[in-house]
Design a protein around this motif. Structure first.
Motif, short mmCIF file in Angstrom:
data_model
loop_
_atom_site.label_atom_id
_atom_site.label_comp_id
_atom_site.label_asym_id
_atom_site.label_seq_id
_atom_site.Cartn_x
_atom_site.Cartn_y
_atom_site.Cartn_z
N ILE A 63 0.84 -1.21 0.00
CA ILE A 63 0.00 0.00 0.00
C ILE A 63 0.87 1.25 0.00
CG2 ILE A 63 -1.60 1.35 1.42
CD1 ILE A 63 -2.87 -1.30 2.28
N GLY A 64 1.94 1.25 0.79
CA GLY A 64 2.83 2.42 0.84
C GLY A 64 3.49 2.70 -0.49
N VAL A 65 3.95 1.66 -1.15
CA VAL A 65 4.63 1.85 -2.45
C VAL A 65 3.61 2.20 -3.54
CG1 VAL A 65 5.97 0.68 -4.22
CG2 VAL A 65 6.59 0.43 -1.83
N ARG A 66 2.44 1.55 -3.51
CA ARG A 66 1.42 1.82 -4.53
C ARG A 66 0.83 3.22 -4.39
NH1 ARG A 66 -2.71 -2.69 -4.26
NH2 ARG A 66 -1.34 -3.88 -2.95
N ALA A 101 6.42 8.86 3.62
CA ALA A 101 6.75 8.20 4.90
C ALA A 101 6.33 6.74 4.88
CB ALA A 101 6.07 8.94 6.05
N ALA A 102 5.14 6.46 4.36
CA ALA A 102 4.67 5.07 4.30
C ALA A 102 5.50 4.25 3.33
CB ALA A 102 3.20 5.03 3.90
N ALA A 103 5.88 4.86 2.21
CA ALA A 103 6.67 4.13 1.21
C ALA A 103 8.07 3.83 1.71
CB ALA A 103 6.74 4.93 -0.09
N LEU A 105 8.92 3.98 5.33
CA LEU A 105 8.85 3.37 6.66
C LEU A 105 8.58 1.88 6.62
CD1 LEU A 105 8.76 3.78 9.76
CD2 LEU A 105 6.30 4.02 9.51
N PHE A 106 7.58 1.47 5.89
CA PHE A 106 7.21 0.06 5.93
C PHE A 106 8.18 -0.84 5.19
CE2 PHE A 106 3.17 2.03 7.13
CZ PHE A 106 2.99 1.38 8.33
N PRO A 107 8.54 -0.57 3.93
CA PRO A 107 9.46 -1.50 3.27
C PRO A 107 10.87 -1.50 3.86
CG PRO A 107 8.24 -0.25 1.64
CD PRO A 107 7.95 0.37 2.97
N LEU A 108 11.32 -0.39 4.41
CA LEU A 108 12.68 -0.34 4.95
C LEU A 108 12.71 -0.36 6.47
CD1 LEU A 108 14.19 2.36 2.57
CD2 LEU A 108 14.36 -0.11 2.38
N GLY A 109 11.76 0.32 7.10
CA GLY A 109 11.77 0.47 8.55
C GLY A 109 11.49 -0.80 9.32
N ILE A 110 10.55 -1.60 8.85
CA ILE A 110 10.19 -2.81 9.59
C ILE A 110 11.32 -3.84 9.57
CG2 ILE A 110 8.58 -4.75 9.68
CD1 ILE A 110 6.39 -2.77 8.86
N PRO A 111 11.94 -4.14 8.41
CA PRO A 111 13.09 -5.05 8.47
C PRO A 111 14.24 -4.49 9.32
CG PRO A 111 12.31 -4.89 6.23
CD PRO A 111 11.57 -3.85 7.02
N LEU A 112 14.45 -3.17 9.27
CA LEU A 112 15.48 -2.56 10.10
C LEU A 112 15.14 -2.72 11.58
CD1 LEU A 112 18.12 -0.95 10.03
CD2 LEU A 112 16.73 1.12 10.07
N PHE A 113 13.87 -2.57 11.92
CA PHE A 113 13.42 -2.76 13.30
C PHE A 113 13.68 -4.19 13.75
CE2 PHE A 113 9.91 -4.10 16.12
CZ PHE A 113 10.22 -3.32 17.23
N PHE A 114 13.34 -5.18 12.90
CA PHE A 114 13.60 -6.58 13.22
C PHE A 114 15.09 -6.83 13.43
CE2 PHE A 114 9.54 -8.28 11.02
CZ PHE A 114 8.81 -7.99 12.15
#
Length: 148
Positions: A63-66, A101-103, A105-114
């Protein structure tokens, strides 16, 4: 917000509970049981938290990228996945900042958080120790088989 609010709440309770545990000079059996129960509940929370992130990550990333995929339909620029929504970066909408931010945060931020959480808990060291223990076990098994 639906994923971060429980995290903040549980960590607040953990900090408050650990402060109470430190105030007690002697740990009784009941306090140890409560501490073990607290650790068990915290572990269950983090398991569920990561499970929900695992389920929602692909959808939120897509959704963020789209949200930045725009097409021109006549004089209008709209989002390709929903033609009723104007393109955020071509219409100078305040939504553009949220879309970026969504594009990101989600594709890059979540793996970085993990990755940060795994490094914080020492997962690479745990994995190395398990590999080393398995190597030693295999060597010992081979040596005992050769001696027979």
């Amino acid at each position: 917000i639906f994923l971060w609010l429980p995290s903040v709440l549980v960590n607040f309770l953990r900090i408050r509970n650990s402060a109470k545990m430190q105030q007690a000079s002697e740990s009784s059996n009941i306090e140890r049981k409560l501490e073990n129960r607290h650790i068990h509940c915290l572990n269950r929370f983090w398991n569920l938290f990561f499970f929900w992130w695992f389920l929602s990550y692909p959808l939120l990333s897509a959704i963020g990228v789209r949200s930045l995929d725009c097409v021109d339909i006549g004089p209008y620029a709209v989002i390709a996945s929903d033609v009723s929504v104007p393109c955020p970066y071509k219409s100078n909408s305040p939504v553009f900042g949220w879309a970026i931010a969504a594009a990101v945060l989600f594709p890059l931020g979540i793996p970085l958080f993990f990755l940060v959480v795994m490094l914080n808990y020492g997962v690479p060291n745990i994995a190395r120790r398990k590999v080393n223990i398995n190597k030693i076990t295999k060597i010992l098994q081979q040596v005992t088989l050769e001696e027979m």
